[in-house]
Design a protein around this motif. Structure first.
Motif, PDB file in Angstrom:
ATOM      1  N   ARG A   1      -7.985  39.048   9.263  1.00 44.08           N
ATOM      2  CA  ARG A   1      -8.204  41.206   9.011  1.00 44.08           C
ATOM      3  C   ARG A   1      -6.630  41.063   7.984  1.00 44.08           C
ATOM      4  NH1 ARG A   1      -9.586  46.636  12.467  1.00 44.08           N
ATOM      5  NH2 ARG A   1      -7.897  45.188  13.562  1.00 44.08           N
ATOM      6  N   LEU A   2      -6.500  41.988   7.293  1.00 40.84           N
ATOM      7  CA  LEU A   2      -5.083  42.491   6.398  1.00 40.84           C
ATOM      8  C   LEU A   2      -4.340  42.595   7.656  1.00 40.84           C
ATOM      9  CD1 LEU A   2      -5.392  42.780   2.887  1.00 40.84           C
ATOM     10  CD2 LEU A   2      -4.967  40.496   3.809  1.00 40.84           C
ATOM     11  N   GLY A   3      -2.649  42.928   8.242  1.00 38.78           N
ATOM     12  CA  GLY A   3      -1.947  42.542   9.419  1.00 38.78           C
ATOM     13  C   GLY A   3      -2.398  42.377   9.552  1.00 38.78           C
ATOM     14  N   ASP A   4      -3.131  41.670  11.065  1.00 38.94           N
ATOM     15  CA  ASP A   4      -3.637  40.935  11.659  1.00 38.94           C
ATOM     16  C   ASP A   4      -2.938  39.663  12.269  1.00 38.94           C
ATOM     17  OD1 ASP A   4      -5.335  43.015  12.486  1.00 38.94           O
ATOM     18  OD2 ASP A   4      -7.010  42.510  12.606  1.00 38.94           O
ATOM     19  N   PRO A   5      -2.579  39.647  13.297  1.00 42.51           N
ATOM     20  CA  PRO A   5      -2.451  37.865  13.906  1.00 42.51           C
ATOM     21  C   PRO A   5      -2.891  36.822  13.100  1.00 42.51           C
ATOM     22  CG  PRO A   5      -2.008  39.610  15.481  1.00 42.51           C
ATOM     23  CD  PRO A   5      -3.063  40.011  14.707  1.00 42.51           C
ATOM     24  N   LEU A   6      -2.516  35.713  12.701  1.00 44.81           N
ATOM     25  CA  LEU A   6      -3.221  34.241  12.784  1.00 44.81           C
ATOM     26  C   LEU A   6      -4.157  34.404  13.629  1.00 44.81           C
ATOM     27  CD1 LEU A   6      -1.519  32.378  10.369  1.00 44.81           C
ATOM     28  CD2 LEU A   6      -3.341  33.676   9.217  1.00 44.81           C
TER      29      LEU A   6
ATOM     30  N   ILE B   1       3.101  30.193  14.503  1.00 48.74           N
ATOM     31  CA  ILE B   1       2.921  30.682  13.631  1.00 48.74           C
ATOM     32  C   ILE B   1       2.979  31.926  13.742  1.00 48.74           C
ATOM     33  CG2 ILE B   1       0.301  30.820  13.208  1.00 48.74           C
ATOM     34  CD1 ILE B   1       2.407  29.900  10.494  1.00 48.74           C
ATOM     35  N   ASN B   2       2.523  32.803  14.256  1.00 46.48           N
ATOM     36  CA  ASN B   2       2.649  34.440  14.585  1.00 46.48           C
ATOM     37  C   ASN B   2       4.003  34.816  14.824  1.00 46.48           C
ATOM     38  OD1 ASN B   2       0.245  35.303  13.445  1.00 46.48           O
ATOM     39  ND2 ASN B   2      -0.609  34.429  15.733  1.00 46.48           N
ATOM     40  N   SER B   3       4.375  33.410  15.521  1.00 46.83           N
ATOM     41  CA  SER B   3       6.004  34.207  16.201  1.00 46.83           C
ATOM     42  C   SER B   3       6.836  33.633  15.038  1.00 46.83           C
ATOM     43  CB  SER B   3       6.579  33.373  17.448  1.00 46.83           C
ATOM     44  OG  SER B   3       8.334  33.176  17.475  1.00 46.83           O
ATOM     45  N   ILE B   4       6.217  32.862  13.975  1.00 48.42           N
ATOM     46  CA  ILE B   4       7.654  32.759  12.710  1.00 48.42           C
ATOM     47  C   ILE B   4       7.502  33.752  12.066  1.00 48.42           C
ATOM     48  CG2 ILE B   4       7.688  31.166  11.231  1.00 48.42           C
ATOM     49  CD1 ILE B   4       6.256  28.870  12.801  1.00 48.42           C
ATOM     50  N   PHE B   5       6.654  34.003  11.609  1.00 45.59           N
ATOM     51  CA  PHE B   5       5.935  35.117  10.612  1.00 45.59           C
ATOM     52  C   PHE B   5       6.795  36.770  11.236  1.00 45.59           C
ATOM     53  CE2 PHE B   5       1.783  35.263   8.210  1.00 45.59           C
ATOM     54  CZ  PHE B   5       1.824  33.888   7.702  1.00 45.59           C
ATOM     55  N   GLU B   6       7.252  36.949  12.254  1.00 48.93           N
ATOM     56  CA  GLU B   6       8.112  37.888  13.066  1.00 48.93           C
ATOM     57  C   GLU B   6       8.918  38.128  12.959  1.00 48.93           C
ATOM     58  OE1 GLU B   6       8.252  40.922  13.660  1.00 48.93           O
ATOM     59  OE2 GLU B   6       6.653  40.378  13.748  1.00 48.93           O
ATOM     60  N   GLN B   7       9.919  36.139  12.968  1.00 50.84           N
ATOM     61  CA  GLN B   7      11.158  35.943  12.548  1.00 50.84           C
ATOM     62  C   GLN B   7      10.982  35.992  10.935  1.00 50.84           C
ATOM     63  OE1 GLN B   7      12.257  32.008  14.271  1.00 50.84           O
ATOM     64  NE2 GLN B   7      10.749  32.629  15.108  1.00 50.84           N
ATOM     65  N   ILE B   8      10.408  35.861  10.223  1.00 44.93           N
ATOM     66  CA  ILE B   8      10.451  35.961   9.139  1.00 44.93           C
ATOM     67  C   ILE B   8      10.599  37.495   8.273  1.00 44.93           C
ATOM     68  CG2 ILE B   8       9.523  35.883   6.549  1.00 44.93           C
ATOM     69  CD1 ILE B   8       8.306  32.976   7.476  1.00 44.93           C
ATOM     70  N   ARG B   9      10.177  37.753   8.743  1.00 39.63           N
ATOM     71  CA  ARG B   9       9.870  39.842   8.084  1.00 39.63           C
ATOM     72  C   ARG B   9      11.585  40.597   8.845  1.00 39.63           C
ATOM     73  NH1 ARG B   9       4.912  39.280  11.499  1.00 39.63           N
ATOM     74  NH2 ARG B   9       2.993  40.298   9.852  1.00 39.63           N
ATOM     75  N   GLN B  10      12.008  40.174  10.398  1.00 38.46           N
ATOM     76  CA  GLN B  10      13.153  40.240  10.105  1.00 38.46           C
ATOM     77  C   GLN B  10      13.583  39.289   9.732  1.00 38.46           C
ATOM     78  OE1 GLN B  10      13.147  39.805  14.484  1.00 38.46           O
ATOM     79  NE2 GLN B  10      11.082  40.739  15.075  1.00 38.46           N
TER      80      GLN B  10
END
Length: 347
Positions: free
Chosen positions: A16-21, A326-335
């Protein structure tokens, strides 16, 4: 190599869009006619993957989705009709999963805007998995001894910025600015230098500007008051500006950095704010400026971009990590805290 129909693999899946992988066990796909099955070695993590999973773009991705479009690996199975690749070949899979090959855009060498085109890790399953399927005609064969981890970012960050620089029309010896020295921008600096261009690197981070200097940038500018005046006064303006950042201010700044007759190339895609970008019509008209979009690269661009990297002229700054992060990396990219490119070590 033939695989049992019930064989499974690990993959990062978005439901679902917006959910963690979620890291799940899913069936290993089988190659159809004209396709190959690839055992994934590495997959770069691109900001576009974050946009896809967050649902930032008008056309949503196909769900459930396995993201990832900077893929390297080895062919382990051939679909019927595949003759140009063999089991064991090292290959790369880019964002452009396929194009029809027959429309007016494909015939004109603009297959990147084919209306029937498919996108790896967006409309088709990508490389955040142990195996993936891809059309043989759209993968890049690479040298057997290539560093597949270092090469992975070239499949998107490399080919995208390389094509953007080509589309700027800038010639050797002329000035180009790269706005945003992140995953794409740090590679863009290297391609520009390899193409004989002079490079001004622009970013909000002094750490990223320092990286640009080590990669060959000729001038460094921190975003802030006076950057436009400084570039126009000391360098006469830019012949081309490549926008790889995702802040709308970067797109607006680009036009103000151009010298008369210059071209701004928009590459970065701001999530949910693209329609808010404003430019001076007076400046564009009176200085005869051009603004061009540049969407990934054609198969020819891909092969040229890979050749630059294979020759040692371009090398992505890679930080290895794992699928579980991967979810931690996504958060780093967002920041905006990632330096260079994160690459998932799959195999």
């Amino acid at each position: 190599m033939s695989r049992a129909n019930n064989a499974t693999m690990r993959a990062a899946v978005l439901h679902r869009l917006g959910d963690p992988l979620k890291i799940e066990s899913v069936p290993i796909p089988r190659p159809g006619a004209g396709e190959v099955l690839i055992k994934v070695v590495a997959c770069g993590v691109c900001h576009s993957d974050v946009h896809a999973c967050d649902g930032d773009w008008p056309t949503p991705p196909a769900l459930p989705l396995i993201p990832g479009h900077e893929v390297t690996g080895h062919v382990v199975e051939l679909g019927s009709g595949v003759t140009d690749l063999a089991v064991g070949d090292a290959v790369g899979v880019p964002w452009m999963y396929s194009a029809c090959g027959a429309c007016e855009y494909c015939r004109a060498g603009m297959e990147t805007i084919c209306k029937q085109g498919e996108a790896t890790g967006y409309s088709k399953p990508g490389g955040y998995a142990e195996y993936m399927v891809a059309p043989a005609a759209f993968v890049a064969k690479v040298d057997a001894d290539a560093d597949l981890y270092a090469l992975a970012p070239i499949l998107c960050a490399g080919v995208t910025t390389y094509r953007g620089l080509k589309r700027s029309g800038a010639r050797p010896g002329q000035w180009v600015a790269v706005i945003g020295i992140g995953g794409l921008g740090h590679v863009a600096v290297q391609y520009a230098k390899a193409m004989g261009l002079r490079v001004a690197a622009i970013d909000v981070s002094m750490e990223k500007l320092a990286l640009a200097r080590t990669l060959g940038a000729d001038a460094l500018f921190e975003v802030g008051a006076g950057v436009e005046a400084s570039i126009q006064t000391h360098l006469g303006g830019m012949h081309g500006v490549l926008v790889t950042a995702v802040a709308k201010q970067a797109f607006e700044l680009a036009v103000h950095l151009l010298r008369p007759g210059g071209t701004a190339i928009y590459i970065g895609q701001p999530g949910g704010m693209a329609d808010d970008v404003r430019n001076s019509i007076d400046r564009v008209v009176n200085w005869e400026l051009s603004i061009r979009g540049s969407n990934v690269g054609t198969r020819q661009d891909l092969h040229e971009a890979v050749d630059f990297a294979a020759s040692g002229l371009v090398k992505a700054q890679v930080a290895m990590t794992t699928l579980d992060e991967i979810n931690s990396i996504f958060e780093q990219i967002r920041q905006g805290t990632v330096m260079g490119r994160k690459v998932l070590k799959i195999a």
